[in-house]
Design a protein around this motif. Structure first.
Motif, PDB file in Angstrom:
ATOM      1  N   SER A 191      -0.433  -2.569  -4.309  1.00 28.44           N
ATOM      2  CA  SER A 191      -1.889  -3.050  -4.256  1.00 28.44           C
ATOM      3  C   SER A 191      -2.759  -1.803  -3.988  1.00 28.44           C
ATOM      4  O   SER A 191      -4.116  -2.225  -4.405  1.00 28.44           O
ATOM      5  CB  SER A 191      -1.813  -3.938  -2.852  1.00 28.44           C
ATOM      6  OG  SER A 191      -1.597  -3.220  -1.916  1.00 28.44           O
ATOM      7  N   HIS A 192      -2.382  -0.889  -3.687  1.00 33.21           N
ATOM      8  CA  HIS A 192      -3.278   0.234  -3.412  1.00 33.21           C
ATOM      9  C   HIS A 192      -2.375   1.655  -3.443  1.00 33.21           C
ATOM     10  O   HIS A 192      -1.133   1.651  -2.829  1.00 33.21           O
ATOM     11  CB  HIS A 192      -4.261   0.339  -2.133  1.00 33.21           C
ATOM     12  CG  HIS A 192      -5.056   1.552  -2.069  1.00 33.21           C
ATOM     13  ND1 HIS A 192      -4.526   2.566  -1.214  1.00 33.21           N
ATOM     14  CD2 HIS A 192      -6.340   1.731  -2.328  1.00 33.21           C
ATOM     15  CE1 HIS A 192      -5.731   3.391  -1.141  1.00 33.21           C
ATOM     16  NE2 HIS A 192      -6.448   3.062  -1.745  1.00 33.21           N
ATOM     17  N   ARG A 216       0.684  -1.335   0.088  1.00 30.59           N
ATOM     18  CA  ARG A 216       0.052   0.000   0.105  1.00 30.59           C
ATOM     19  C   ARG A 216       0.907   1.299  -0.077  1.00 30.59           C
ATOM     20  O   ARG A 216       1.640   1.565   0.672  1.00 30.59           O
ATOM     21  CB  ARG A 216      -0.728   0.016   1.168  1.00 30.59           C
ATOM     22  CG  ARG A 216      -1.580  -1.224   1.247  1.00 30.59           C
ATOM     23  CD  ARG A 216      -2.184  -1.373   2.839  1.00 30.59           C
ATOM     24  NE  ARG A 216      -1.426  -1.466   3.656  1.00 30.59           N
ATOM     25  CZ  ARG A 216      -1.480  -1.268   5.101  1.00 30.59           C
ATOM     26  NH1 ARG A 216      -2.980  -1.046   5.610  1.00 30.59           N
ATOM     27  NH2 ARG A 216      -0.551  -1.483   5.951  1.00 30.59           N
ATOM     28  N   ASP A 229      -2.393   2.954   7.204  1.00 29.80           N
ATOM     29  CA  ASP A 229      -3.115   2.636   5.853  1.00 29.80           C
ATOM     30  C   ASP A 229      -2.129   2.543   4.861  1.00 29.80           C
ATOM     31  O   ASP A 229      -2.594   2.600   3.511  1.00 29.80           O
ATOM     32  CB  ASP A 229      -4.400   3.296   5.677  1.00 29.80           C
ATOM     33  CG  ASP A 229      -4.176   4.848   5.448  1.00 29.80           C
ATOM     34  OD1 ASP A 229      -2.939   5.279   5.810  1.00 29.80           O
ATOM     35  OD2 ASP A 229      -4.872   5.451   5.180  1.00 29.80           O
ATOM     36  N   ASP A 267      -6.369   6.625  -5.620  1.00 31.44           N
ATOM     37  CA  ASP A 267      -7.216   7.336  -4.742  1.00 31.44           C
ATOM     38  C   ASP A 267      -6.789   8.732  -4.332  1.00 31.44           C
ATOM     39  O   ASP A 267      -5.633   8.949  -3.765  1.00 31.44           O
ATOM     40  CB  ASP A 267      -7.382   6.526  -3.355  1.00 31.44           C
ATOM     41  CG  ASP A 267      -8.176   7.310  -2.445  1.00 31.44           C
ATOM     42  OD1 ASP A 267      -9.108   8.329  -2.676  1.00 31.44           O
ATOM     43  OD2 ASP A 267      -7.928   6.827  -1.092  1.00 31.44           O
ATOM     44  N   ALA A 307       1.456   2.614  -9.341  1.00 29.84           N
ATOM     45  CA  ALA A 307       0.359   1.683  -9.815  1.00 29.84           C
ATOM     46  C   ALA A 307       0.858   0.935 -10.937  1.00 29.84           C
ATOM     47  O   ALA A 307       0.467  -0.456 -10.813  1.00 29.84           O
ATOM     48  CB  ALA A 307      -0.320   2.537 -10.299  1.00 29.84           C
ATOM     49  N   THR A 365      -5.085   3.163 -11.302  1.00 32.04           N
ATOM     50  CA  THR A 365      -6.323   3.398 -10.201  1.00 32.04           C
ATOM     51  C   THR A 365      -5.480   3.943  -9.179  1.00 32.04           C
ATOM     52  O   THR A 365      -4.840   3.523  -8.507  1.00 32.04           O
ATOM     53  CB  THR A 365      -6.926   2.266  -9.731  1.00 32.04           C
ATOM     54  OG1 THR A 365      -7.628   1.466 -11.051  1.00 32.04           O
ATOM     55  CG2 THR A 365      -8.012   2.292  -8.858  1.00 32.04           C
TER      56      THR A 365
END
Length: 231
Positions: A99-100, A78, A139, A126, A94, A124
């Protein structure tokens, strides 16, 4: 007043490959000062920061190149791209298999640019407008920061937080073109690149960019003399 930041970004920039990371395209401006004044006039504010989101800065280019060439740094992990600007480093993460990926910036126009650039590259991400300095680890596993040591006050606020994250087990990696306020201790070089830059942004056509892993050391300071083997 600018009602649609995304439309403003598209109208004032053009989609083009990044010089040192041609696999990635960004919405980039041709000239900094005119865009800066245009943004201030449109928002009726004279205290806005420069349009960092409209350019691929040297530190971000070097860091993005390193992430793409060393995907094991982020693969399956992450990632938080701090002070993301255009989102270049976030897109590289990415692409490298994170993974995020979250990208944060305090500038609403940057958030719009990140979203546009992510979509243009099929990534993708955020994208959020937030000041996360001081927040606890939790996180994200990796923090990436391109070209963040340009101001003494900002660096003084930033470095204790980066040190705390590293001490908590977060991998903290920065790309820095020898800015004055970069950390000289508690860091190690992962790579050094010669990065072409926009002539209107820098004092040279090519900047040396260090990719630094930031570790924990007490006290962690900036502006110290060079330490052999580190900066």
């Amino acid at each position: 007043m600018i009602a649609d930041p995304a439309r403003f970004v598209v109208e004032q920039t053009r989609l083009a490959p990044v010089a040192f990371v041609p696999e990635i395209e960004l919405y980039q401006a041709d000239e900094a000062t005119a865009l800066w004044h245009l943004t201030e006039a449109a928002l009726d504010r004279a205290d806005l920061p420069p349009p960092f989101w409209a350019f691929a800065w040297a530190g971000g280019q070097g860091l993005a190149r390193h992430v793409l060439d060393h995907p094991e740094l982020v693969r399956g992990r992450r990632v938080l791209d701090f002070a993301s600007g255009s989102g270049l480093v976030a897109i590289a993460a990415a692409r490298a298999g994170a993974s995020h990926v979250a990208a944060v910036d305090i500038d609403l126009f940057a958030v719009a640019a990140i979203s546009l650039n992510a979509a243009a590259n099929g990534a993708t991400i955020d994208a959020r407008q937030a000041d996360v300095i001081g927040s606890a680890a939790g996180d994200f596993d990796v923090l990436l920061a391109g070209d963040v040591f340009y101001d003494s006050g900002f660096a003084a606020r930033l470095m204790p937080w980066l040190a705390a994250l590293a001490a908590a087990g977060v991998t903290v990696i920065a790309g820095d073109p020898d800015r004055t306020y970069r950390p000289r201790i508690a860091v190690r070089d992962l790579a050094v690149y010669q990065v072409p830059v926009h002539p209107a942004l820098e004092d040279a056509a090519v900047k040396r960019v260090r990719v630094l892993e930031v570790g924990f050391c007490e006290p962690l300071q900036t502006g110290l003399p060079e330490v052999p083997g580190f900066a």
